[in-house]
Motif scaffolding. Structure first.
Motif, PDB file in Angstrom:
ATOM      1  N   ASP A  34       4.458   5.203   0.047  1.00 11.28           N
ATOM      2  CA  ASP A  34       4.486   5.503   1.482  1.00 11.28           C
ATOM      3  C   ASP A  34       3.632   4.500   2.255  1.00 11.28           C
ATOM      4  N   LEU A  35       2.443   4.213   1.758  1.00  3.16           N
ATOM      5  CA  LEU A  35       1.542   3.292   2.458  1.00  3.16           C
ATOM      6  C   LEU A  35       2.140   1.891   2.551  1.00  3.16           C
ATOM      7  N   ASP A  36       2.922   1.493   1.557  1.00  6.05           N
ATOM      8  CA  ASP A  36       3.551   0.171   1.612  1.00  6.05           C
ATOM      9  C   ASP A  36       4.441   0.014   2.841  1.00  6.05           C
ATOM     10  N   LEU A  37       5.083   1.097   3.257  1.00  5.46           N
ATOM     11  CA  LEU A  37       5.924   1.035   4.450  1.00  5.46           C
ATOM     12  C   LEU A  37       5.105   0.679   5.682  1.00  5.46           C
ATOM     13  N   TYR A  38       3.907   1.233   5.786  1.00  5.75           N
ATOM     14  CA  TYR A  38       3.073   0.993   6.959  1.00  5.75           C
ATOM     15  C   TYR A  38       2.357  -0.356   6.871  1.00  5.75           C
ATOM     16  N   ILE A  39       2.150  -0.840   5.644  1.00 10.48           N
ATOM     17  CA  ILE A  39       1.547  -2.161   5.467  1.00 10.48           C
ATOM     18  C   ILE A  39       2.547  -3.256   5.810  1.00 10.48           C
ATOM     19  N   GLU A  40       3.790  -3.091   5.350  1.00 11.91           N
ATOM     20  CA  GLU A  40       4.781  -4.163   5.435  1.00 11.91           C
ATOM     21  C   GLU A  40       5.814  -3.969   6.538  1.00 11.91           C
ATOM     22  N   GLY A  41       5.898  -2.765   7.099  1.00  7.87           N
ATOM     23  CA  GLY A  41       7.036  -2.433   7.943  1.00  7.87           C
ATOM     24  C   GLY A  41       6.921  -2.754   9.417  1.00  7.87           C
ATOM     25  N   GLY A  42       5.781  -3.245   9.869  1.00  8.72           N
ATOM     26  CA  GLY A  42       5.687  -3.625  11.270  1.00  8.72           C
ATOM     27  C   GLY A  42       5.382  -2.471  12.212  1.00  8.72           C
TER      28      GLY A  42
END
Length: 232
Positions: free
Chosen positions: A114-122
Motif C-alpha cells: 500500500d505504501l508503495d502506491l503513495y511513494i511512487e504514485g504521485g
C-alpha cells in the motif's frame, strides 16, 4: 488507469462520444479527489468541483446524481486498485512462505504494498491517502465504506497472522490489527504534527521512511501482546 504513474501523457483529443465521456469523468474524479482530500465530504460543493475544471456545475449533475455519489466513486476508483494489489501480494507471500509465514512478512505484504502506491504514485495517490484517512475516521458512514472495500483483504491478512501466531489469542490478533490500521491512517493523513515535534527530523509525507520502519515496529507489538496473553 495506470496504478502508479500519475505523469500521464498529454491528452489526445477524444474522437468518440464514449471517449469524451470517459475523459470528462476522469477529470471530474481527479478534481473532486483533490478537493475532498483537503476539505472532506461536507466542505466541498459540486460547484467547487466544476470551478476547478472550468465547467458549469450542471455538467457534474449530468454525470453524478449528487455529491455523495461522486464521493463514493472517487473513493472506489483507487480502493479497488490498492485492495487487489495487496490481495495478490498476500497470496504470493503465503505461497513463498510455504506455510510458515512470519508476522513481519505478512505485515510487509499488506503495508509495504500500500505504501508503495503513495511513494511512487504521485499527487493523485497522495490525495487518495488523505481521503482514505478521513473515511476511516468517520463513524457515520465511513466505516461502512471501509467494510465494503477492504474487509476481504484485511481478513486475508488476519488469516496469515493467525498462521504466524498459532498460540496467540484471536482477540489479540484483532487488537493488533486495530493498532496497525490506526497508525497507517494517521500516517496517510499527513497532519504535519511529527514534523513539528521532531523539529524537522521526521516528515509526515516521508512514506519511504514509514515503510522502512512500520512493519518491524508493529510486528514487535504483535509478538509482545501475544506473549503477554499466554498463561505463566
Amino acid at each position: 488507469m495506470a496504478e502508479l504513474n500519475e505523469k500521464k501523457p498529454a491528452r489526445r483529443k477524444a474522437s468518440t462520444k464514449a471517449e469524451q465521456r470517459a475523459e470528462m469523468i476522469e477529470q471530474i474524479l481527479d478534481a473532486a479527489e483533490h478537493l475532498f482530500s483537503q476539505h472532506g465530504l461536507y466542505g466541498v460543493t459540486l460547484k467547487d468541483v466544476a470551478k476547478r475544471i472550468s465547467v458549469h456545475h450542471t455538467l457534474i449533475n449530468y454525470y453524478f446524481d449528487d455529491k455523495k455519489a461522486l464521493f463514493d466513486q472517487v473513493f472506489a476508483r483507487r480502493a479497488v486498485v490498492t485492495s487487489e494489489r495487496r490481495m495478490r501480494m498476500l497470496d504470493a507471500y503465503e505461497q513463498a512462505s510455504a506455510g510458515s509465514p512470519t508476522v513481519e512478512g505478512a505485515l510487509r505484504a499488506f503495508l509495504d504494498t500500500d505504501l508503495d502506491l503513495y511513494i511512487e504514485g504521485g499527487e493523485g495517490w497522495r490525495n487518495y491517502a488523505a481521503l482514505a484517512s478521513q473515511v476511516a475516521n468517520t463513524p457515520e458512514w465511513g466505516a461502512a465504506m471501509m467494510d465494503e472495500h477492504f474487509d476481504p483483504v484485511v481478513l486475508r491478512l488476519i488469516g496469515l497472522l493467525k498462521q504466524a501466531l498459532p498460540d496467540c489469542a484471536e482477540e489479540d490478533i484483532f487488537w493488533g490489527y486495530h493498532f496497525v490500521t490506526g497508525a497507517l491512517m494517521l500516517t496517510l493523513a499527513r497532519t504535519g504534527r511529527i514534523d513539528k515535534l521532531s523539529g524537522g527530523l521526521c516528515r509526515s509525507d516521508d512514506f519511504a521512511a514509514v515503510k522502512q520502519r512500520m512493519s518491524t515496529f508493529m510486528a514487535a507489538g504483535f509478538l509482545a501482546i501475544c506473549r503477554k496473553g499466554k498463561p505463566a
